[in-house]
Design a protein around this motif. Structure first.
Motif, PDB file in Angstrom:
ATOM      1  N   MET A 146      -0.415  -6.123  -1.025  1.00 16.39           N
ATOM      2  CA  MET A 146      -0.340  -7.579  -0.851  1.00 16.39           C
ATOM      3  C   MET A 146      -1.523  -8.270  -1.525  1.00 16.39           C
ATOM      4  O   MET A 146      -1.364  -9.288  -2.188  1.00 16.39           O
ATOM      5  N   VAL A 147      -2.709  -7.707  -1.379  1.00 11.73           N
ATOM      6  CA  VAL A 147      -3.901  -8.290  -2.000  1.00 11.73           C
ATOM      7  C   VAL A 147      -3.765  -8.253  -3.528  1.00 11.73           C
ATOM      8  O   VAL A 147      -4.105  -9.230  -4.212  1.00 11.73           O
ATOM      9  N   ALA A 148      -3.244  -7.167  -4.056  1.00  5.06           N
ATOM     10  CA  ALA A 148      -3.063  -7.079  -5.510  1.00  5.06           C
ATOM     11  C   ALA A 148      -2.059  -8.133  -5.988  1.00  5.06           C
ATOM     12  O   ALA A 148      -2.276  -8.783  -7.012  1.00  5.06           O
ATOM     13  N   ILE A 149      -0.989  -8.337  -5.246  1.00 11.89           N
ATOM     14  CA  ILE A 149       0.004  -9.344  -5.606  1.00 11.89           C
ATOM     15  C   ILE A 149      -0.595 -10.739  -5.526  1.00 11.89           C
ATOM     16  O   ILE A 149      -0.319 -11.607  -6.355  1.00 11.89           O
ATOM     17  N   ALA A 150      -1.467 -10.952  -4.552  1.00 14.89           N
ATOM     18  CA  ALA A 150      -2.075 -12.271  -4.353  1.00 14.89           C
ATOM     19  C   ALA A 150      -2.932 -12.686  -5.562  1.00 14.89           C
ATOM     20  O   ALA A 150      -3.180 -13.873  -5.751  1.00 14.89           O
ATOM     21  N   GLY A 151      -3.320 -11.736  -6.377  1.00 11.60           N
ATOM     22  CA  GLY A 151      -4.084 -12.060  -7.571  1.00 11.60           C
ATOM     23  C   GLY A 151      -3.303 -12.892  -8.573  1.00 11.60           C
ATOM     24  O   GLY A 151      -3.877 -13.579  -9.404  1.00 11.60           O
ATOM     25  N   HIS A 152      -1.959 -12.849  -8.485  1.00 13.09           N
ATOM     26  CA  HIS A 152      -1.131 -13.609  -9.426  1.00 13.09           C
ATOM     27  C   HIS A 152       0.005 -14.366  -8.755  1.00 13.09           C
ATOM     28  O   HIS A 152       0.834 -14.971  -9.442  1.00 13.09           O
ATOM     29  N   ASP A 153       0.063 -14.342  -7.431  1.00 19.33           N
ATOM     30  CA  ASP A 153       1.151 -15.006  -6.724  1.00 19.33           C
ATOM     31  C   ASP A 153       0.572 -15.764  -5.529  1.00 19.33           C
ATOM     32  O   ASP A 153       0.094 -15.152  -4.578  1.00 19.33           O
ATOM     33  N   ASP A 154       0.627 -17.077  -5.583  1.00 17.98           N
ATOM     34  CA  ASP A 154       0.020 -17.895  -4.535  1.00 17.98           C
ATOM     35  C   ASP A 154       0.648 -17.694  -3.166  1.00 17.98           C
ATOM     36  O   ASP A 154      -0.029 -17.852  -2.148  1.00 17.98           O
ATOM     37  N   LEU A 155       1.920 -17.354  -3.099  1.00 22.16           N
ATOM     38  CA  LEU A 155       2.545 -17.141  -1.800  1.00 22.16           C
ATOM     39  C   LEU A 155       1.936 -15.945  -1.083  1.00 22.16           C
ATOM     40  O   LEU A 155       1.734 -15.985   0.118  1.00 22.16           O
ATOM     41  N   ALA A 156       1.629 -14.908  -1.824  1.00 19.46           N
ATOM     42  CA  ALA A 156       1.013 -13.718  -1.229  1.00 19.46           C
ATOM     43  C   ALA A 156      -0.337 -14.093  -0.647  1.00 19.46           C
ATOM     44  O   ALA A 156      -0.774 -13.598   0.357  1.00 19.46           O
ATOM     45  N   ALA A 172       9.182 -13.018  -1.641  1.00 18.32           N
ATOM     46  CA  ALA A 172       8.487 -11.951  -0.915  1.00 18.32           C
ATOM     47  C   ALA A 172       9.269 -10.640  -0.969  1.00 18.32           C
ATOM     48  O   ALA A 172       8.684  -9.560  -1.102  1.00 18.32           O
ATOM     49  N   TYR A 173      10.580 -10.708  -0.904  1.00 16.79           N
ATOM     50  CA  TYR A 173      11.397  -9.503  -1.008  1.00 16.79           C
ATOM     51  C   TYR A 173      11.188  -8.837  -2.367  1.00 16.79           C
ATOM     52  O   TYR A 173      11.119  -7.611  -2.472  1.00 16.79           O
ATOM     53  N   GLY A 174      11.028  -9.642  -3.392  1.00 22.21           N
ATOM     54  CA  GLY A 174      10.823  -9.132  -4.742  1.00 22.21           C
ATOM     55  C   GLY A 174       9.526  -8.365  -4.918  1.00 22.21           C
ATOM     56  O   GLY A 174       9.380  -7.602  -5.868  1.00 22.21           O
ATOM     57  N   TRP A 175       8.592  -8.543  -4.026  1.00 19.69           N
ATOM     58  CA  TRP A 175       7.331  -7.806  -4.115  1.00 19.69           C
ATOM     59  C   TRP A 175       7.523  -6.324  -3.811  1.00 19.69           C
ATOM     60  O   TRP A 175       6.702  -5.498  -4.206  1.00 19.69           O
ATOM     61  N   GLY A 176       8.573  -5.977  -3.087  1.00 21.98           N
ATOM     62  CA  GLY A 176       8.853  -4.580  -2.769  1.00 21.98           C
ATOM     63  C   GLY A 176       7.938  -3.971  -1.721  1.00 21.98           C
ATOM     64  O   GLY A 176       7.849  -2.754  -1.623  1.00 21.98           O
ATOM     65  N   ILE A 177       7.276  -4.789  -0.935  1.00 26.70           N
ATOM     66  CA  ILE A 177       6.369  -4.258   0.093  1.00 26.70           C
ATOM     67  C   ILE A 177       7.152  -3.756   1.304  1.00 26.70           C
ATOM     68  O   ILE A 177       6.779  -2.763   1.911  1.00 26.70           O
ATOM     69  N   VAL A 178       8.231  -4.434   1.648  1.00 30.77           N
ATOM     70  CA  VAL A 178       9.093  -3.972   2.736  1.00 30.77           C
ATOM     71  C   VAL A 178      10.442  -3.579   2.147  1.00 30.77           C
ATOM     72  O   VAL A 178      10.865  -4.123   1.126  1.00 30.77           O
ATOM     73  N   THR A 179      11.108  -2.651   2.784  1.00 30.41           N
ATOM     74  CA  THR A 179      12.357  -2.137   2.227  1.00 30.41           C
ATOM     75  C   THR A 179      13.584  -2.866   2.742  1.00 30.41           C
ATOM     76  O   THR A 179      14.592  -2.914   2.071  1.00 30.41           O
ATOM     77  N   GLY A 180      13.514  -3.424   3.933  1.00 32.12           N
ATOM     78  CA  GLY A 180      14.672  -4.104   4.502  1.00 32.12           C
ATOM     79  C   GLY A 180      14.676  -5.582   4.181  1.00 32.12           C
ATOM     80  O   GLY A 180      13.807  -6.089   3.479  1.00 32.12           O
ATOM     81  N   PRO A 181      15.683  -6.264   4.703  1.00 31.91           N
ATOM     82  CA  PRO A 181      15.773  -7.705   4.474  1.00 31.91           C
ATOM     83  C   PRO A 181      14.609  -8.442   5.135  1.00 31.91           C
ATOM     84  O   PRO A 181      14.045  -7.981   6.123  1.00 31.91           O
ATOM     85  N   ILE A 182      14.255  -9.565   4.561  1.00 39.04           N
ATOM     86  CA  ILE A 182      13.181 -10.397   5.105  1.00 39.04           C
ATOM     87  C   ILE A 182      13.805 -11.725   5.512  1.00 39.04           C
ATOM     88  O   ILE A 182      14.310 -12.462   4.662  1.00 39.04           O
ATOM     89  N   ASP A 183      13.817 -12.003   6.820  1.00 36.38           N
ATOM     90  CA  ASP A 183      14.353 -13.277   7.282  1.00 36.38           C
ATOM     91  C   ASP A 183      13.252 -14.210   7.775  1.00 36.38           C
ATOM     92  O   ASP A 183      13.504 -15.335   8.185  1.00 36.38           O
ATOM     93  N   ASP A 184      12.024 -13.706   7.724  1.00 33.58           N
ATOM     94  CA  ASP A 184      10.859 -14.472   8.175  1.00 33.58           C
ATOM     95  C   ASP A 184       9.631 -13.807   7.553  1.00 33.58           C
ATOM     96  O   ASP A 184       9.518 -12.581   7.574  1.00 33.58           O
ATOM     97  N   LEU A 185       8.734 -14.591   6.993  1.00 33.87           N
ATOM     98  CA  LEU A 185       7.538 -14.008   6.374  1.00 33.87           C
ATOM     99  C   LEU A 185       6.643 -13.298   7.376  1.00 33.87           C
ATOM    100  O   LEU A 185       5.801 -12.497   6.984  1.00 33.87           O
TER     101      LEU A 185
END
Length: 77
Positions: free
Chosen positions: A67-77, A30-43
């Motif tokens: 997020m919707v665009a990412i969900a087109g190719h990433d099941d976690l999104a 999820a961090y790799g998606w670049g949607i949030v700038t800080g650390p992610i410790d919980d989805l």
């Protein structure tokens, strides 16, 4: 075969969310998606960032579109 009730389905989805929301591999993904700038410790951070259970703002809407665009190719999104 008995059909699953909507309550059973909701409970199953809640268990699944509790299971995956803090897994290090999912957090890194999820961090790799670049949607949030800080650390992610919980989805849940992502849910807040896209406006879940808050009053939607233009910033939330942009993040949700990403997020919707990412969900087109990433099941976690």
């Amino acid at each position: 075969m008995n059909p699953t009730s909507s309550t059973d389905l909701v409970m199953q989805l809640q268990r699944e969310w509790r299971r995956i929301r803090r897994q290090p591999s999912h957090l890194a993904q999820a961090y790799g998606w670049g949607i949030v700038t800080g650390p992610i410790d919980d989805l849940n951070v992502l849910l807040t960032h896209v406006g879940f259970e808050t009053r939607s703002t233009p910033t939330h809407e942009v993040a949700l579109r990403e997020m919707v665009a990412i969900a087109g190719h990433d099941d976690l999104a």
